[in-house]
Design a protein around this motif. Structure first.
Motif, mmCIF file in Angstrom:
data_model
loop_
_atom_site.group_PDB
_atom_site.id
_atom_site.type_symbol
_atom_site.label_atom_id
_atom_site.label_comp_id
_atom_site.label_asym_id
_atom_site.label_seq_id
_atom_site.Cartn_x
_atom_site.Cartn_y
_atom_site.Cartn_z
ATOM 1 N N ASP A 29 -4.690 -12.038 -0.662
ATOM 2 C CA ASP A 29 -4.755 -12.054 0.798
ATOM 3 C C ASP A 29 -5.370 -13.346 1.313
ATOM 4 O O ASP A 29 -6.289 -13.887 0.725
ATOM 5 C CB ASP A 29 -5.653 -10.923 1.306
ATOM 6 C CG ASP A 29 -5.123 -9.569 0.915
ATOM 7 O OD1 ASP A 29 -3.899 -9.388 0.970
ATOM 8 O OD2 ASP A 29 -5.944 -8.702 0.555
ATOM 9 N N ALA A 85 -8.163 -4.675 5.739
ATOM 10 C CA ALA A 85 -7.178 -4.709 4.665
ATOM 11 C C ALA A 85 -5.922 -5.379 5.188
ATOM 12 O O ALA A 85 -5.704 -5.449 6.399
ATOM 13 C CB ALA A 85 -6.866 -3.304 4.165
ATOM 14 N N HIS A 100 -4.846 -0.801 0.250
ATOM 15 C CA HIS A 100 -4.333 -2.118 0.653
ATOM 16 C C HIS A 100 -2.824 -1.983 0.831
ATOM 17 O O HIS A 100 -2.191 -1.189 0.157
ATOM 18 C CB HIS A 100 -4.581 -3.178 -0.433
ATOM 19 C CG HIS A 100 -5.989 -3.202 -0.928
ATOM 20 N ND1 HIS A 100 -6.940 -4.039 -0.416
ATOM 21 C CD2 HIS A 100 -6.596 -2.468 -1.883
ATOM 22 C CE1 HIS A 100 -8.087 -3.828 -1.035
ATOM 23 N NE2 HIS A 100 -7.905 -2.885 -1.941
ATOM 24 N N PRO A 138 -3.095 1.026 5.104
ATOM 25 C CA PRO A 138 -4.448 1.132 4.556
ATOM 26 C C PRO A 138 -5.264 2.298 5.124
ATOM 27 O O PRO A 138 -5.178 2.585 6.313
ATOM 28 C CB PRO A 138 -5.084 -0.205 4.957
ATOM 29 C CG PRO A 138 -3.935 -1.147 5.055
ATOM 30 C CD PRO A 138 -2.795 -0.337 5.591
#
Ligand code: GTP
Ligand code: MG
Length: 370
Positions: free
Chosen positions: A71, A248, A277, A311
């Motif tokens: 991410d 997330a 996630h 999430p």
């Protein structure tokens, strides 16, 4: 072999066994020098001495993240907090969960069947909160030892007519070891003999000091039975969530943790998964522990069919080849062949490892960490 004994831990920490035993007593653990300690006790003690102990499980478990897409900061969006309720026997955990669930039943679902999926979502002020059905303390420890940190916030329920009890202390130790923020719910304040201030007083011994006494622990007086103080409790959960900024990335393949799983006569293997996630979609291939599959159908805690889940959403999925275990990591893959290959590889590793899925650390491993 199992974990460490008190004596071994004292040695690893270069401390006197008697001192370690005294500290344990403070944590509510009566222990002798030859007693084996559980993972939380070890971690707590070590952190008390300023030593970080990382739990390493010699299964491929912790390498699961290598398959996950990374991410960037800007990909991370706010997600609902995941809350666990713990506390001593009969202090009102189930009543509290039920009360929150009922308070939050919307028109459409009233009278409908609420699925039991090990978790459910409540909504307050337009914000969602995910509650995990109280896992036993045992489950909490084993999940965490396997790298599955599923809880963001722990609510510790203490009955105002009873006081701080052994499992209260244990719950505090678990939450502290997991570094999860604690909210204290002082329950049963409707009872004439309830004494909320005494609970506050008792908990100061465990470093849970209310704000009005100069500490930073949130205390909420509630009656789960009379449904008093619940809105305030939910507000406090959201407040903690706001401060902690749980985030997330919803825009990637899903990763999560299996909360429960079973073989259903009609549906075949069924898994209840907390998505942590990414977003899981119907048709996605996935690995769950050493099992693999493809999401055939997905329903939420209200029994509603979903096409996708983001999430902090708990979902029940079908389409597995086998029944995974509670605490198993879950990861979606772009293609089924890869999912199958990884599941098979994990199965082999698991078989080779004597320790199997047991959340146990070897002494060697701990020494290396310390
Ligand atoms: P275990 O699952 O056995 O650990 O207990 P628990 O913590 O889930 O407690 P549970 O919710 O089953 O409540 C135990 C008893 O306390 C039940 O008889 C409840 O009706 C009662 N109780 C729970 N909350 C309250 C409350 O706010 N006020 C009063 N008066 N009774 C309560
Ligand atoms: Mg209960």
């Amino acid at each position: 072999r199992g974990t460490m004994t008190v004596g071994e831990l004292a040695k690893a920490l270069h401390k006197d066994a008697s001192e370690v035993i005294k500290k344990l007593l403070f944590l509510g653990v009566m222990a002798t020098i030859n007693q084996e300690l559980d993972l939380d006790a070890i971690q707590l003690l070590a952190s008390d001495y300023g030593v970080e102990v990382e739990l390493k499980i010699p299964v491929e478990e912790d390498k699961f993240e290598q398959f996950e897409e990374k991410d960037e900061e800007e990909d991370l969006l706010e997600r609902p907090p995941v809350v666990t309720i713990m506390g001593h026997v009969d202090h009102g955990k189930t009543t509290l969960l039920d009360a929150i669930r009922k308070t939050n039943v919307t028109e459409g679902e009233a009278g409908g069947i609420t699925q039991h999926i090990g978790a459910y979502q409540a909504e307050t002020n337009g914000k969602k909160i995910t509650f995990l059905d109280t896992p036993g303390h045992e489950a909490f420890t084993s999940m965490r030892a396997r790298g599955a940190q599923v809880t963001d916030i722990t609510i510790i329920v203490v009955a105002a007519d009873d006081g701080v009890m052994p499992q209260t202390i244990e719950a505090i130790a678990h939450a502290k070891a997991a570094k999860v923020p604690i909210i204290v719910a002082v329950n049963k304040i409707d009872k004439p003999e309830a004494n909320p201030d005494r609970i506050k007083q008792e908990l100061t011994e465990y470093e849970l000091v209310p704000e009005e006494w100069g500490g930073d622990t949130i205390f909420c007086n509630i009656s789960a039975k009379q449904r008093m103080g619940l809105d305030n409790l939910l507000d406090m959960i959201l407040l903690v969530a706001e401060v902690q900024e749980f985030k997330a990335n919803p825009n990637k393949r899903a990763r999560g943790t299996v909360i429960e799983a079973e073989l259903d006569k009609g549906k075949g293997p069924v898994a209840r998964v907390l998505i942590q996630h990414g977003t899981l979609k119907v048709g996605d291939s996935f690995v769950a522990g050493v099992c693999f599959g493809r999401v055939r159908a997905m329903v939420n805690d209200k029994g509603k069919r979903l096409k996708e889940a983001g999430p902090s959403t708990p979902v029940e999925i079908t389409g597995l080849t086998e029944v995974p275990q509670a605490g198993d990591p879950f990861l979606a893959f772009e293609d089924e062949r890869k999912a199958r290959a990884i599941a098979e590889k994990r199965a082999v590793t698991l078989r080779q490892s004597e320790m199997g899925a047991n959340a146990r650390v070897t002494l060697d491993e701990l020494y290396k960490q310390i």
